[in-house]
Design an enzyme around this catalytic site. Sequence first.
Site, mmCIF file in Angstrom:
data_model
loop_
_atom_site.group_PDB
_atom_site.id
_atom_site.type_symbol
_atom_site.label_atom_id
_atom_site.label_comp_id
_atom_site.label_asym_id
_atom_site.label_seq_id
_atom_site.Cartn_x
_atom_site.Cartn_y
_atom_site.Cartn_z
ATOM 1 N N HIS A 29 0.847 -1.203 0.000
ATOM 2 C CA HIS A 29 0.000 0.000 0.000
ATOM 3 C C HIS A 29 0.879 1.248 0.000
ATOM 4 C CE1 HIS A 29 -3.882 2.135 0.687
ATOM 5 N NE2 HIS A 29 -3.045 3.081 1.106
ATOM 6 N N TYR A 47 -7.930 17.464 -1.260
ATOM 7 C CA TYR A 47 -6.668 17.982 -0.716
ATOM 8 C C TYR A 47 -5.641 18.026 -1.842
ATOM 9 C CZ TYR A 47 -5.046 13.108 -0.754
ATOM 10 O OH TYR A 47 -4.689 11.833 -1.156
ATOM 11 N N THR A 75 -7.240 9.658 -3.886
ATOM 12 C CA THR A 75 -8.362 10.489 -4.325
ATOM 13 C C THR A 75 -7.916 11.807 -4.948
ATOM 14 O OG1 THR A 75 -8.528 11.388 -2.087
ATOM 15 C CG2 THR A 75 -9.955 9.527 -2.627
ATOM 16 N N ARG A 122 -10.443 0.531 -6.359
ATOM 17 C CA ARG A 122 -10.657 0.970 -4.980
ATOM 18 C C ARG A 122 -12.011 1.644 -4.832
ATOM 19 N NH1 ARG A 122 -6.954 5.359 -1.638
ATOM 20 N NH2 ARG A 122 -6.906 4.241 0.347
ATOM 21 N N ARG A 128 -14.365 12.488 4.270
ATOM 22 C CA ARG A 128 -13.510 13.664 4.112
ATOM 23 C C ARG A 128 -12.724 13.589 2.803
ATOM 24 N NH1 ARG A 128 -8.301 12.018 5.285
ATOM 25 N NH2 ARG A 128 -8.314 10.062 6.410
ATOM 26 N N HIS A 179 -6.208 -0.587 5.822
ATOM 27 C CA HIS A 179 -5.912 -0.037 7.144
ATOM 28 C C HIS A 179 -6.768 -0.622 8.274
ATOM 29 C CE1 HIS A 179 -4.032 2.471 4.266
ATOM 30 N NE2 HIS A 179 -4.827 3.508 4.292
ATOM 31 N N ASP A 247 2.188 2.882 3.287
ATOM 32 C CA ASP A 247 1.343 4.062 3.036
ATOM 33 C C ASP A 247 2.153 5.290 2.613
ATOM 34 O OD1 ASP A 247 -1.170 5.239 2.656
ATOM 35 O OD2 ASP A 247 -1.088 6.215 4.614
ATOM 36 N N ASN A 252 -2.259 13.414 4.305
ATOM 37 C CA ASN A 252 -3.190 13.922 5.326
ATOM 38 C C ASN A 252 -2.856 13.524 6.761
ATOM 39 O OD1 ASN A 252 -4.837 15.069 3.236
ATOM 40 N ND2 ASN A 252 -5.579 13.011 2.811
HETATM 41 C C1 0GY Z 1 -4.324 6.363 2.425
HETATM 42 C C2 0GY Z 1 -5.074 7.304 3.164
HETATM 43 C C3 0GY Z 1 -5.621 8.488 2.857
HETATM 44 C C4 0GY Z 1 -5.817 9.065 1.597
HETATM 45 C C5 0GY Z 1 -6.061 8.410 0.497
HETATM 46 O O1 0GY Z 1 -7.155 8.188 -1.473
HETATM 47 C C6 0GY Z 1 -6.602 8.972 -0.724
HETATM 48 O O2 0GY Z 1 -6.517 10.158 -0.969
HETATM 49 O O3 0GY Z 1 -5.864 7.134 0.427
HETATM 50 C C7 0GY Z 1 -6.148 9.216 3.988
HETATM 51 O O4 0GY Z 1 -6.118 10.449 3.970
HETATM 52 O O5 0GY Z 1 -6.614 8.584 4.948
HETATM 53 O O6 0GY Z 1 -4.821 5.272 2.119
HETATM 54 O O7 0GY Z 1 -3.142 6.571 2.153
#
Ligand code: 0GY
Length: 295
Positions: A29, A47, A75, A122, A128, A179, A247, A252
């Site tokens: 991941h 973000y 995202t 995914r 958020r 997670h 990760d 964030n």
């Molecule tokens: C992660 C966690 C985050 C963000 C994203 O898709 C994403 O933007 O995965 C998060 O902010 O919890 O999985 O790395």
Amino acid sequence: MAMSAGYIPFHPNPSKPSYRPPQGAIDAHCHVFGPEAKFPFAPKRKYTPCDAPKEKLFATRDFLGFDRNVIVQATCHDTDNRALVDALIAADGKARGVAFIGEDVTDDALGELDRAGVKGVRFNFIKRLVDTTPKDVMARVAARVARLGWHIVVYFEQADLAEMGSFLTALPTVLVFDHMACPQVEKGVGGADFQNFLRFMDANANCYSKVTCPERFSIAGPPYDDVVPFARALVERFPERVLWGSDWPHPNMKAQAPDDGVLVDIIPKIAPTSALQELLLVDNPTRLYWASSRR
Ligand code: 0GY
């Protein structure tokens, strides 16, 4: 475009871990972000991160002692998977991907993702980060990717199980939970939501959990020992259905970027034997991401 206010970049100088992962170890991941000048972030993102390009990801992989990566679409790039595909091709067989797609994706585009090494899609439910996708849309996307032999990666919180569990288990693919489905550390391993998640994993043999992101759930802070019991419970109960990931580049984070070396040194605490480590880092991710591979 400037980073979001308060966005914390990845650790500039992580420590070298003491723990040495086994040969063939997979970081299952991690993400690539941009570089924005070449792969702009999505207009609807929630973000704006700092650039985290493939070269830096691959250097971090080597530094931490891993051989391969699973790169997960974040995202901030929405359904534009170009940065992911570019990284997969450059990795030359040492990376696989998890994409984010809408139902407007063409069969040709799906085929291109498949050839680049994408093995999953995914579904993100974290409010958020994304707007809600209707269940019927997800079901149709799942049916299409099932034909390619892909699986579905689910990012949600344990409390969402009550509402989403039966919908998810009716999907025709393997499910991989990001997670640990976001454990609430203050409630302890015996808390109702975590126990429900364990029972759900018991009842559904096609589910995997990533034992990732102690830094997101810890109250105590580094080295995140308060999250170890949750990850260890999953590894010991489902040794063939757990995955580990760094990760990187840790989007964030609220207070500080984790030291990636510290994260790697948690592995022997959550998987205390070399047999468990081999399953967690090599066998399980290889089965999901490399076993029936065309690249
Ligand atoms: C992660 C966690 C985050 C963000 C994203 O898709 C994403 O933007 O995965 C998060 O902010 O919890 O999985 O790395």
